[in-house]
Design a protein around this motif. Sequence first.
Motif, PDB file in Angstrom:
ATOM      1  N   VAL A 117       0.869  -1.184   0.000  1.00 42.90           N
ATOM      2  CA  VAL A 117       0.000   0.000   0.000  1.00 42.90           C
ATOM      3  C   VAL A 117       0.903   1.230   0.000  1.00 42.90           C
ATOM      4  N   PRO A 118       0.850   2.061  -1.031  1.00 41.48           N
ATOM      5  CA  PRO A 118       1.711   3.251  -1.037  1.00 41.48           C
ATOM      6  C   PRO A 118       1.387   4.148   0.165  1.00 41.48           C
ATOM      7  N   ALA A 119       2.347   4.274   1.063  1.00 43.41           N
ATOM      8  CA  ALA A 119       2.130   5.044   2.286  1.00 43.41           C
ATOM      9  C   ALA A 119       3.250   6.059   2.481  1.00 43.41           C
ATOM     10  N   ALA A 120       2.919   7.115   3.193  1.00 42.35           N
ATOM     11  CA  ALA A 120       3.892   8.138   3.572  1.00 42.35           C
ATOM     12  C   ALA A 120       3.941   8.208   5.085  1.00 42.35           C
ATOM     13  N   SER A 121       5.020   8.763   5.617  1.00 46.52           N
ATOM     14  CA  SER A 121       5.074   9.043   7.048  1.00 46.52           C
ATOM     15  C   SER A 121       5.360  10.527   7.219  1.00 46.52           C
ATOM     16  N   LEU A 146      -0.782  16.980  -0.324  1.00 46.59           N
ATOM     17  CA  LEU A 146       0.407  16.613  -1.089  1.00 46.59           C
ATOM     18  C   LEU A 146       0.547  15.096  -1.202  1.00 46.59           C
ATOM     19  N   CYS A 147       0.246  14.385  -0.131  1.00 43.87           N
ATOM     20  CA  CYS A 147       0.331  12.915  -0.182  1.00 43.87           C
ATOM     21  C   CYS A 147      -0.644  12.354  -1.211  1.00 43.87           C
ATOM     22  N   ARG A 148      -1.825  12.912  -1.274  1.00 46.85           N
ATOM     23  CA  ARG A 148      -2.790  12.476  -2.301  1.00 46.85           C
ATOM     24  C   ARG A 148      -2.225  12.742  -3.688  1.00 46.85           C
ATOM     25  N   ALA A 149      -1.681  13.955  -3.880  1.00 45.15           N
ATOM     26  CA  ALA A 149      -1.135  14.318  -5.193  1.00 45.15           C
ATOM     27  C   ALA A 149       0.039  13.430  -5.574  1.00 45.15           C
ATOM     28  N   LEU A 150       0.738  12.898  -4.565  1.00 48.55           N
ATOM     29  CA  LEU A 150       1.889  12.031  -4.808  1.00 48.55           C
ATOM     30  C   LEU A 150       1.488  10.564  -4.892  1.00 48.55           C
ATOM     31  N   GLY A 151       0.191  10.291  -4.900  1.00 48.99           N
ATOM     32  CA  GLY A 151      -0.286   8.931  -5.099  1.00 48.99           C
ATOM     33  C   GLY A 151      -0.259   8.039  -3.881  1.00 48.99           C
ATOM     34  N   ARG A 152      -0.135   8.633  -2.687  1.00 53.59           N
ATOM     35  CA  ARG A 152      -0.147   7.823  -1.472  1.00 53.59           C
ATOM     36  C   ARG A 152      -1.585   7.416  -1.144  1.00 53.59           C
ATOM     37  N   GLN A 153      -1.725   6.273  -0.505  1.00 51.17           N
ATOM     38  CA  GLN A 153      -3.050   5.803  -0.077  1.00 51.17           C
ATOM     39  C   GLN A 153      -3.215   5.856   1.434  1.00 51.17           C
ATOM     40  N   ALA A 154      -2.105   6.074   2.146  1.00 46.14           N
ATOM     41  CA  ALA A 154      -2.160   6.122   3.606  1.00 46.14           C
ATOM     42  C   ALA A 154      -1.027   6.979   4.133  1.00 46.14           C
ATOM     43  N   ILE A 155      -1.229   7.525   5.342  1.00 48.04           N
ATOM     44  CA  ILE A 155      -0.197   8.285   6.045  1.00 48.04           C
ATOM     45  C   ILE A 155      -0.074   7.706   7.444  1.00 48.04           C
ATOM     46  N   ILE A 156       1.164   7.501   7.886  1.00 39.31           N
ATOM     47  CA  ILE A 156       1.406   7.101   9.265  1.00 39.31           C
ATOM     48  C   ILE A 156       2.197   8.199   9.964  1.00 39.31           C
ATOM     49  N   LEU A 157       2.207   8.152  11.284  1.00 37.56           N
ATOM     50  CA  LEU A 157       2.965   9.120  12.066  1.00 37.56           C
ATOM     51  C   LEU A 157       4.366   8.583  12.291  1.00 37.56           C
ATOM     52  N   ALA A 187      13.060   3.280  25.387  1.00 38.37           N
ATOM     53  CA  ALA A 187      12.671   2.451  26.535  1.00 38.37           C
ATOM     54  C   ALA A 187      11.871   3.272  27.546  1.00 38.37           C
ATOM     55  N   GLY A 188      10.715   2.724  27.923  1.00 37.31           N
ATOM     56  CA  GLY A 188       9.876   3.371  28.927  1.00 37.31           C
ATOM     57  C   GLY A 188       8.863   4.350  28.370  1.00 37.31           C
ATOM     58  N   GLN A 189       8.921   4.653  27.076  1.00 38.48           N
ATOM     59  CA  GLN A 189       7.955   5.588  26.481  1.00 38.48           C
ATOM     60  C   GLN A 189       6.982   4.835  25.604  1.00 38.48           C
ATOM     61  N   ARG A 190       5.708   4.915  25.937  1.00 35.43           N
ATOM     62  CA  ARG A 190       4.665   4.233  25.178  1.00 35.43           C
ATOM     63  C   ARG A 190       4.129   5.167  24.092  1.00 35.43           C
ATOM     64  N   ASN A 191       3.992   4.612  22.890  1.00 38.22           N
ATOM     65  CA  ASN A 191       3.533   5.376  21.731  1.00 38.22           C
ATOM     66  C   ASN A 191       2.392   4.631  21.045  1.00 38.22           C
ATOM     67  N   ASP A 192       1.523   5.379  20.415  1.00 35.60           N
ATOM     68  CA  ASP A 192       0.459   4.805  19.603  1.00 35.60           C
ATOM     69  C   ASP A 192       0.847   4.891  18.143  1.00 35.60           C
ATOM     70  N   ASP A 193       0.661   3.789  17.408  1.00 33.42           N
ATOM     71  CA  ASP A 193       0.719   3.855  15.956  1.00 33.42           C
ATOM     72  C   ASP A 193      -0.644   4.302  15.463  1.00 33.42           C
ATOM     73  N   MET A 194      -0.637   5.245  14.532  1.00 29.63           N
ATOM     74  CA  MET A 194      -1.876   5.722  13.928  1.00 29.63           C
ATOM     75  C   MET A 194      -1.717   5.753  12.424  1.00 29.63           C
ATOM     76  N   ILE A 195      -2.841   5.652  11.740  1.00 28.94           N
ATOM     77  CA  ILE A 195      -2.839   5.686  10.270  1.00 28.94           C
ATOM     78  C   ILE A 195      -4.030   6.499   9.799  1.00 28.94           C
ATOM     79  N   ARG A 196      -3.845   7.194   8.712  1.00 30.46           N
ATOM     80  CA  ARG A 196      -4.962   7.870   8.034  1.00 30.46           C
ATOM     81  C   ARG A 196      -5.010   7.364   6.614  1.00 30.46           C
ATOM     82  N   TRP A 197      -6.147   6.849   6.201  1.00 32.51           N
ATOM     83  CA  TRP A 197      -6.346   6.385   4.825  1.00 32.51           C
ATOM     84  C   TRP A 197      -6.769   7.563   3.965  1.00 32.51           C
ATOM     85  N   LEU A 198      -6.268   7.602   2.746  1.00 31.22           N
ATOM     86  CA  LEU A 198      -6.560   8.724   1.836  1.00 31.22           C
ATOM     87  C   LEU A 198      -7.494   8.286   0.723  1.00 31.22           C
TER      88      LEU A 198
END
Length: 198
Positions: A117-121, A146-157, A187-198
Motif C-alpha cells: 500500500v503506497p504510504a507516507a510518514s 500533497l500525499c494524495r497528489a503524490l499517489g499515497r493511499q495512507a499516512i502514518i505518524l 525504553a519506557g515511552q509508550r507510543n500509539d501507531d496511527m494511520i490515516r487512509w486517503l
Amino acid sequence: MNRLSFADITYHPGAERWFTDEQGQACLIRPLRPHDGPALAQLLTGLSDLSRRQFGPHPLDGATAHALCANLDPHQSLHLVMVAPDGHFLAYLVLRMTLADYELERFLRYSLDLDEVPAASLAPVVAEGHQSRGYGKQMLRYGVDLCRALGRQAIILMGGVQMQNQRAVRFYLGAGFRRLGGFEYPAGQRNDDMIRWL
C-alpha cells in the motif's frame, strides 16, 4: 492537485500555499530551501524541553536544522515550513514517501503490508509559543493534500504519537487518523501507531 513528484513540489511555485491565521496575518507554507538553516535552527532551538520531548524522538537542534537544509533531496523526502509575515518559521513538517524497515515491520503486526500500500510518514513541529493556534492543523492539511497528489493511499505518524501526550492524540484522531496499537520507544515511552487512509 494533479499527480506530482517531490521534485515537482519543491521547485513548482504553485506548491506554495497561503492562508490567514486566527490573528488575521497571512502565512505561507512552502518547501524548505537550502538557505533556510538559520530560521529552522531558530525554530528548533527555541523549543522547550517539554515540546522537544513531545515532538521527538527525532533530533530537534540547530545542527540538525543546518544539516537538513544542506542535504535536501526532493526525491527522498519533502520538508515544509510555515513562514510568518516577518519571516520567522512558525512550523515545520517532514514527509517521507518511503517507510523505514522498522516501520514496515511494526505495521505488519496490524496485518498491514505497507510495502503493498503506497504510504507516507510525517512528523510535524510547531514553534514554541505558537502551539494550539491552528498552525499544526494547516500544515497537516497541506501534507495530506500533497500525499494524495503524490499517489499515497495512507499516512502514518513517524515515530507514532506519545500516549501521554493527550493533546496530540486528540489532534490526530480529530484529523482522521485511527489508532492501531502501541509500541515502546525509546525504553519506557509508550507510543500509539496511527494511520490515516486517503
